[in-house]
Write a protein that holds these residues in place. Structure first.
Motif, PDB file in Angstrom:
ATOM      1  N   ILE A  10       0.830  -1.217   0.000  1.00 46.67           N
ATOM      2  CA  ILE A  10       0.000   0.000   0.000  1.00 46.67           C
ATOM      3  C   ILE A  10       0.861   1.262   0.000  1.00 46.67           C
ATOM      4  N   LEU A  52      -7.746   2.302  -3.439  1.00 47.47           N
ATOM      5  CA  LEU A  52      -7.119   2.857  -2.239  1.00 47.47           C
ATOM      6  C   LEU A  52      -8.118   3.559  -1.319  1.00 47.47           C
ATOM      7  N   GLU A  53      -9.274   3.889  -1.846  1.00 46.71           N
ATOM      8  CA  GLU A  53     -10.309   4.495  -0.998  1.00 46.71           C
ATOM      9  C   GLU A  53     -11.078   3.454  -0.193  1.00 46.71           C
ATOM     10  N   ASN A  54     -10.748   2.181  -0.372  1.00 45.99           N
ATOM     11  CA  ASN A  54     -11.460   1.093   0.305  1.00 45.99           C
ATOM     12  C   ASN A  54     -10.489   0.291   1.173  1.00 45.99           C
ATOM     13  N   GLU A  55     -10.167   0.830   2.332  1.00 46.44           N
ATOM     14  CA  GLU A  55      -9.175   0.214   3.218  1.00 46.44           C
ATOM     15  C   GLU A  55      -9.527  -1.202   3.652  1.00 46.44           C
ATOM     16  N   HIS A  56     -10.796  -1.545   3.637  1.00 51.43           N
ATOM     17  CA  HIS A  56     -11.185  -2.879   4.103  1.00 51.43           C
ATOM     18  C   HIS A  56     -10.659  -4.000   3.208  1.00 51.43           C
ATOM     19  N   PHE A  58      -7.467  -4.053   2.174  1.00 55.86           N
ATOM     20  CA  PHE A  58      -6.038  -4.197   2.448  1.00 55.86           C
ATOM     21  C   PHE A  58      -5.836  -5.404   3.356  1.00 55.86           C
ATOM     22  N   LEU A  92      -5.318  10.825   1.529  1.00 59.64           N
ATOM     23  CA  LEU A  92      -5.116   9.376   1.684  1.00 59.64           C
ATOM     24  C   LEU A  92      -3.712   8.964   1.247  1.00 59.64           C
ATOM     25  N   ARG A  95      -1.246   9.941   3.839  1.00 62.91           N
ATOM     26  CA  ARG A  95      -1.324   9.072   5.022  1.00 62.91           C
ATOM     27  C   ARG A  95      -0.678   7.713   4.740  1.00 62.91           C
ATOM     28  N   TYR A  96      -0.977   7.144   3.580  1.00 64.14           N
ATOM     29  CA  TYR A  96      -0.440   5.817   3.242  1.00 64.14           C
ATOM     30  C   TYR A  96       1.084   5.829   3.105  1.00 64.14           C
ATOM     31  N   TYR A 102       1.016   1.145   7.008  1.00 57.57           N
ATOM     32  CA  TYR A 102       0.744   0.784   5.618  1.00 57.57           C
ATOM     33  C   TYR A 102       1.940   0.118   4.931  1.00 57.57           C
ATOM     34  N   LEU A 105       0.882  -3.526   4.955  1.00 60.70           N
ATOM     35  CA  LEU A 105      -0.397  -3.876   4.333  1.00 60.70           C
ATOM     36  C   LEU A 105      -0.244  -3.955   2.824  1.00 60.70           C
TER      37      LEU A 105
END
Length: 175
Positions: A10, A52-56, A58, A92, A95-96, A102, A105
């Motif tokens: 990520i 990348l907008e869907n962290e679930h 990862f 985002l 942050r990543y 991350y 992940l």
């Protein structure tokens, strides 16, 4: 050439998107540990941004074959024409790339790549390449060698008449 792997980190993916403006990327994988990485398909920048907008989706890194999205995103969720919120995406990506969590992940890109993406051999005819671009309305085309390893990407901009003519003249001019 900037390539992605079927299982991509990520933080690395976010860094790549933040540091380039490429519209799409070739995806490669190593079929066996002692083999070279070979071309698997392509994925568009917009699709990566939506993923990348869907962290679930990862997952932590695993060395076995169990690494796969148990609930992959639907086709409708990742195929968009434009990014919904650029400032959110920028936040985002920042942050990543900065948060150490991350680094551990990963995302499985396999369900999302275009496995039927066109590619051409490194010594393919320029005229035929141009015809493929015009006929299929492509934006980019992956260039591979005889072993199907990615060696380059041709974009529509590369085939524009004037810059192409200038580059050919420079290459053909006596050194």
């Amino acid at each position: 050439v900037r390539v992605l792997h079927l299982k991509e980190n990520i933080a690395s993916l976010a860094q790549l998107l933040a540091s380039t403006s490429h519209g799409g990327f070739p995806v490669v994988c190593r079929p066996k540990p002692d083999h070279a990485e070979v071309f698997q398909g392509t994925i568009k920048r917009l699709e990566l941004c939506m993923l990348l907008e869907n962290e679930h989706i990862f997952e932590p890194e695993t060395n076995d074959e169990s690494f796969s999205s148990s609930h992959p995103l639907s086709y409708e969720k990742i195929t968009v024409e434009k990014l919904p919120n650029l400032s959110r995406l920028t936040m985002l990506l920042n942050r990543y790339t900065t948060d150490p969590r991350y680094q551990q992940l990963f995302i499985n890109l396999e369900p999302y790549i275009n496995k039927s993406a066109m590619s051409v051999q490194a010594h393919f005819s320029l005229q035929r390449t141009y015809i493929i671009f015009r006929t299929l309305g492509l934006r980019h085309l992956t260039v591979v060698d005889l072993q199907n390893r990615v060696v380059g990407v041709i974009t529509r901009k590369d085939l524009m008449p004037l810059p192409l003519e200038q580059r050919l003249r420079l290459q053909l001019a006596p050194q």
